[in-house]
Structures are given as structure tokens and as C-alpha cells.
Write an enzyme that holds these catalytic residues in place. Structure first.
Site, PDB file in Angstrom:
ATOM      1  N   ARG A 107      -4.582  -5.206   4.911  1.00 30.75           N
ATOM      2  CA  ARG A 107      -4.597  -5.435   3.470  1.00 30.75           C
ATOM      3  C   ARG A 107      -3.499  -6.425   3.127  1.00 30.75           C
ATOM      4  NH1 ARG A 107      -4.018  -0.563  -0.856  1.00 30.75           N
ATOM      5  NH2 ARG A 107      -1.828  -0.985  -0.508  1.00 30.75           N
ATOM      6  N   ASP A 203       2.729   4.658   4.553  1.00 32.92           N
ATOM      7  CA  ASP A 203       1.821   3.748   5.272  1.00 32.92           C
ATOM      8  C   ASP A 203       1.460   4.383   6.615  1.00 32.92           C
ATOM      9  OD1 ASP A 203       1.012   1.681   7.195  1.00 32.92           O
ATOM     10  OD2 ASP A 203       1.479   0.260   5.608  1.00 32.92           O
TER      11      ASP A 203
HETATM   12  C1  PRP Z   1      -4.105   0.577   5.354  1.00 32.93           C
HETATM   13  C2  PRP Z   1      -5.033   1.706   5.701  1.00 32.93           C
HETATM   14  C3  PRP Z   1      -6.379   1.135   5.334  1.00 32.93           C
HETATM   15  C4  PRP Z   1      -6.075   0.292   4.125  1.00 32.93           C
HETATM   16  C5  PRP Z   1      -6.413   1.081   2.905  1.00 32.93           C
HETATM   17  O1  PRP Z   1      -4.085  -0.349   6.372  1.00 32.93           O
HETATM   18  O2  PRP Z   1      -4.938   2.140   7.017  1.00 32.93           O
HETATM   19  O3  PRP Z   1      -6.955   0.348   6.380  1.00 32.93           O
HETATM   20  O4  PRP Z   1      -4.671   0.011   4.166  1.00 32.93           O
HETATM   21  O5  PRP Z   1      -6.260   0.302   1.772  1.00 32.93           O
HETATM   22  P1  PRP Z   1      -7.464  -0.167   0.872  1.00 32.93           P
HETATM   23  O6  PRP Z   1      -8.347   1.006   0.682  1.00 32.93           O
HETATM   24  O7  PRP Z   1      -6.774  -0.589  -0.402  1.00 32.93           O
HETATM   25  O8  PRP Z   1      -8.132  -1.327   1.549  1.00 32.93           O
HETATM   26  P2  PRP Z   1      -3.043  -1.568   6.405  1.00 32.93           P
HETATM   27  O9  PRP Z   1      -3.585  -2.755   5.684  1.00 32.93           O
HETATM   28  O10 PRP Z   1      -1.697  -1.083   5.939  1.00 32.93           O
HETATM   29  O11 PRP Z   1      -3.005  -1.960   7.944  1.00 32.93           O
HETATM   30  P3  PRP Z   1      -2.369  -1.172   9.172  1.00 32.93           P
HETATM   31  O12 PRP Z   1      -3.243   0.010   9.466  1.00 32.93           O
HETATM   32  O13 PRP Z   1      -2.391  -2.188  10.246  1.00 32.93           O
HETATM   33  O14 PRP Z   1      -0.966  -0.754   8.797  1.00 32.93           O
END
Ligand code: PRP
Length: 213
Positions: A107, A203
């Protein structure tokens, strides 16, 4: 928690609440966090797989022959990197013949929009049922992007398994893909200004992999 649509399934179980409470705690260390994710993923998968297709299967026990039953659907497990990786092993323990297809999505910190960075889905031969696993469903952008990718691959049936969800994310996924079953352990009321789930758990990717946020 508002009434949910029929496609939304919130697991109602004391062990889910127990492990989720520890998962949320800022005191929980990465090794403990990963263990709680595994337990919650198993409990979610148990619920989400209760309608798998089955077929009769002859088996010989030490005493006699009988007709048992085995799962007949081809099942794909689709972790959204990174945090979804923590849910793969416990779900594979339950469905050992599942294919695993990784989707790389992060994200964008400024826009909160999902950015694709990895997919190796082969042309043709989609699975009968895909289980998307990602501990967090915040705005729903990442889940909707994953659903779009899997539908383009040709998967006829898709379920989404998330440990924690914001109501906004559930509503967004339900609107974009009303036929998709969403299985979660809890629904939190809010997204803050940074689009983080509140109270949430922080997170999940950073807490799983012990990377500073
Ligand atoms: C987080 C989580 C989801 C997303 C959720 O991932 O694991 O994939 O954000 O957010 P959304 O519903 O608003 O799209 P992140 O982007 O932090 O990546 P990561 O798992 O690599 O830390």
C-alpha cells in the site's frame, strides 16, 4: 458492530478472541505475534472451508474396507505479500494439496492505493477455489486488487480470509465483489487519517517480520 451482509462471516469463538487480544497487544513480540497469527489463521480456515466439495473415497482400515470422503475441489492459497505469508503454513496444514500463488502488493504510504509488484499466475488452469489470505483488511484496496487479478486468471470462486478488518474495507470489498465470502476474526470500527485500522494491531507485516515501520 453493525449488522453484516450474508457474505461476511465473523468468527465467534473464545479462542479467537483470546489470541486476537494478544495479537493486538504492543507487548507481543514477533515470535509470539507469528504464533498467534498461525492459530487464528487455522481457526479462520476451518470456518472458511466448511463447504468444500467432497467425493467418496475407498479406504482400508486395519479392520475392514469402508467408504470415506476426500476433498475434490482444487484449491489455491493466495497470500498477499508480505503479511499474508504468516498465514500460509497453518492453512496448508489443513489443505496440504493446495497450490500456493503469491501476490505482491503493498500500500503506497501517501495515497493508500495498492501497488502490484509480484504475480506469477500461469495462463489458463485456474484453481476451482482461491483463498486469499492477508491478516489486515483496511481500505480494502489490496484485497480488491487481488480479487481482480484472480478473476482475470479465471478463478470461479474466491474467499477472503483476514484476521482483522475495518468496516470500510468490508464494505468496499462487498461492493466491488458481492459474491466473495469474507471471513474475519474481528471488525474494527475505524480507519484513522493514515488509513490504519483502529484499535487494530499496528502493521502486521512489520510485526511479523520484525522490520521497523
Ligand atoms: C497491509 C496489509 C494489507 C494492506 C491492507 O500491507 O497486510 O495487504 O496493507 O490495506 P488496504 O486494505 O488499505 O489495502 P502493507 O501494504 O503494509 O504491506 P506489507 O504486508 O508488506 O507490510
Amino acid at each position: 458492530m453493525p449488522d453484516q451482509k450474508p457474505n461476511v462471516h465473523v468468527v465467534d469463538h473464545p479462542l479467537v478472541r483470546h489470541h486476537l487480544t494478544h495479537l493486538r497487544s504492543r507487548e507481543t513480540t514477533p515470535i509470539q505475534f507469528r504464533a498467534h497469527v498461525r492459530r487464528l489463521a487455522s481457526l479462520l480456515a476451518y470456518e472458511a472451508t466448511q463447504d468444500l466439495d467432497e467425493e467418496p473415497f475407498e479406504v482400508t482400515t486395519p479392520l475392514t474396507r469402508m467408504t470415506g470422503s476426500v476433498v475434490s475441489s482444487s484449491l489455491g492459497l493466495v497470500p498477499i505479500l508480505r503479511a499474508g505469508l504468516g498465514m500460509v503454513e497453518p492453512v496448508l496444514d489443513l489443505v496440504p494439496d493446495a497450490q500456493v500463488w503469491h501476490l505482491g502488493l503493498y500500500r503506497d504510504e501517501e495515497t493508500a492505493q495498492p501497488v502490484h509488484y509480484y504475480s506469477k499466475l500461469p495462463p489458463g488452469q485456474p484453481v476451482d477455489l482461491a483463498l486469499i489470505v492477508d491478516p489486515m483488511l483496511a481500505t480494502g484496496g489490496s484485497a480488491i486488487a487481488a480479487l481482480t487479478t484472480l478473476k482475470e486468471w479465471g478463478v470461479p470462486r474466491i474467499k477472503l480470509l483476514s484476521i482483522i478488518a475495518a468496516q470500510d474495507g468490508i464494505d468496499a470489498v462487498s461492493e466491488a465483489s458481492p459474491e466473495t465470502d469474507i471471513h474475519v476474526c474481528a471488525v474494527d470500527a475505524e480507519l484513522n487519517a493514515d488509513k490504519f485500522i483502529v484499535p487494530g494491531l499496528g502493521d502486521a507485516g512489520d510485526r511479523t517480520f520484525n522490520t521497523p515501520g
